[in-house]
Design an enzyme around this catalytic site. Structure first.
Site, mmCIF file in Angstrom:
data_model
loop_
_atom_site.group_PDB
_atom_site.id
_atom_site.type_symbol
_atom_site.label_atom_id
_atom_site.label_comp_id
_atom_site.label_asym_id
_atom_site.label_seq_id
_atom_site.Cartn_x
_atom_site.Cartn_y
_atom_site.Cartn_z
ATOM 1 N N HIS A 1 1.385 68.425 44.818
ATOM 2 C CA HIS A 1 2.836 67.713 44.433
ATOM 3 C C HIS A 1 2.960 66.401 44.729
ATOM 4 O O HIS A 1 3.679 65.661 44.128
ATOM 5 C CB HIS A 1 3.977 68.450 45.135
ATOM 6 C CG HIS A 1 4.175 69.915 44.817
ATOM 7 N ND1 HIS A 1 4.640 70.108 43.540
ATOM 8 C CD2 HIS A 1 4.489 70.862 45.478
ATOM 9 C CE1 HIS A 1 4.712 71.407 43.521
ATOM 10 N NE2 HIS A 1 4.670 72.127 44.848
ATOM 11 N N ASP B 1 -1.118 77.770 41.937
ATOM 12 C CA ASP B 1 0.007 77.866 42.678
ATOM 13 C C ASP B 1 1.353 78.030 41.862
ATOM 14 O O ASP B 1 1.304 77.711 40.778
ATOM 15 C CB ASP B 1 0.260 76.491 43.511
ATOM 16 C CG ASP B 1 1.103 76.288 44.584
ATOM 17 O OD1 ASP B 1 0.848 76.345 45.566
ATOM 18 O OD2 ASP B 1 2.420 76.399 44.077
ATOM 19 N N ASP C 1 1.446 81.533 46.722
ATOM 20 C CA ASP C 1 3.166 81.811 46.422
ATOM 21 C C ASP C 1 3.557 82.514 45.380
ATOM 22 O O ASP C 1 4.605 82.600 45.171
ATOM 23 C CB ASP C 1 3.782 80.360 46.631
ATOM 24 C CG ASP C 1 3.056 79.222 46.002
ATOM 25 O OD1 ASP C 1 2.152 79.626 45.352
ATOM 26 O OD2 ASP C 1 3.505 78.001 46.465
#
Length: 368
Positions: free
Chosen positions: A142, A179, A267
């Site tokens: 990110h 992800d 995740d």
């Protein structure tokens, strides 16, 4: 086959500020008993511990790596940002972005995390290892050039990629991000570039809320070399594998990279607190197997998985173990204790048809 595993105990010591899940403590927000952000060291520490207990660690070339150097960091992040980060770290810590708190020495820990990714990628491209896994923490995908966010302080994968490109170890790199959150930082860093393909499979409008759309295809020389695959909440294994086969695979085939790097978040797990997807440990094994097949077809099997998110302390170790055992072609297994539960929660045929129609629309939009 020789599979490397890059890790360092010091990465587990990274600590954040006074948060309760995703909210800063204060006002009406009472501290949680467990404390802190969902990005805790325990998911990674428990993964390494599980590997030690099953014996998988002994089947790998376990090693550390030097922290990324200032010059390596500066290929991705402006020096004024690095100086601010270093100064605040030396003063005892703080926060420079959104949900990215760090304590004293946070700069050095983040540089070490980036160094693990860089060391793994460099070793594979030098032929020292067939493939590798980097247990990087804090995560990176990110982080924008000058703005950390989403638990990510430096962009580990981008730093590693820029290092091997500068050293002439590769000319074309494919980054596949599975992800569950959009890899907005990696996308932004390479958005204008033709030599780095970025592909992100993620839950639609999870985090960040305003990035990751299918229409974002790159710019200038990079037009068409950025691919987003947003999937609806509730997508299970069937949908993920279909998206891989129908979108990720042909896109990577067309690019023909020298090496593949996977931003390996766990995740999308069926019990992750920050997503609403339904993958099991076996699902991640299947994705890893597909990534290995792509790498075998294009780049002599050169493949590096770099740890990103995943916030279930129970489930991440089993998901990671399944992926790493697959990467090493090891028969050492750690049966997923939540596998039967997640299997029973997989979408039915009607929802699978909905997801397939969703993927149809993505294929049309991406002109695949």
């Amino acid at each position: 086959m020789s599979t490397g595993f890059f890790w360092d105990e010091r990465c587990f010591w990274h600590s954040g500020g006074n948060y309760a899940f995703l909210a800063p403590v204060g006002g009406l927000v009472q501290p949680l008993a467990a404390g802190g952000l969902p990005e805790s060291p325990e998911t990674k520490r428990r993964l390494k511990a599980l590997m030690d207990v099953t014996g998988l660690s002994r089947a790998l070339a376990c090693q550390g790596a030097a922290p990324a150097s200032w010059a390596e960091l500066a290929r991705v992040h402006p020096e004024d940002f690095l100086r601010k980060f270093k100064a605040l770290s030396d003063e005892g810590g703080g926060e420079l972005g959104l949900r990215t708190p760090f304590g004293k020495g946070g700069f050095e820990t983040a540089a070490l995390s980036a160094g693990l990714a860089t060391g793994a990628l460099r070793a594979v491209l030098r032929g020292e290892l067939d493939n590798a896994y980097a247990l990087s923490r804090p995560p990176g995908h990110h982080c924008l050039p000058d703005w950390p966010n989403g638990f990510c302080l430096l962009n580990n994968i981008a730093i590693a990629v820029e290092a091997v490109l500068a050293e002439g170890l590769a000319r074309r790199v494919a980054v596949i991000d599975w992800d569950v959150h959009h890899g907005n930082g990696t996308e932004a860093i390479f958005y204008d570039r033709a030599d780095v393909l970025t592909v992100s499979l993620h839950q639609d409008r999870n985090y960040p809320l305003d990035t990751g759309g299918v229409a974002d295809r790159g710019r200038g020389d990079g037009l068409g070399v950025n691919v987003n695959v947003p999937l609806p909440p509730g997508t299970g294994e069937v949908g993920y594998l279909s998206a891989w086969d129908r979108i990720v695979e042909p896109v990577v085939d067309a690019f023909s990279p020298d090496v593949i790097v996977v931003a390996c978040g766990f995740d999308a797990s069926g019990v992750d607190p920050l997503s609403r997807m339904l993958l099991s440990a076996q699902s991640f094994a299947k994705l890893t197997d597909r990534a290995m097949a792509l790498a075998a077809r294009h780049c002599g099997g050169r493949l590096v998985l770099v740890h990103e998110g995943g916030y279930s302390e129970l489930h991440v170790p089993f998901c990671g173990h399944a992926a790493i055992a697959t990467l090493a072609r090891s028969g050492i297994a750690a049966d997923d204790p939540l596998g039967p539960r997640i299997a029973g929660q997989q979408p039915g045929a009607a929802f699978d048809r909905f997801v397939e129609a969703w993927i149809d629309d993505l294929v049309v939009a991406l002109e695949i």
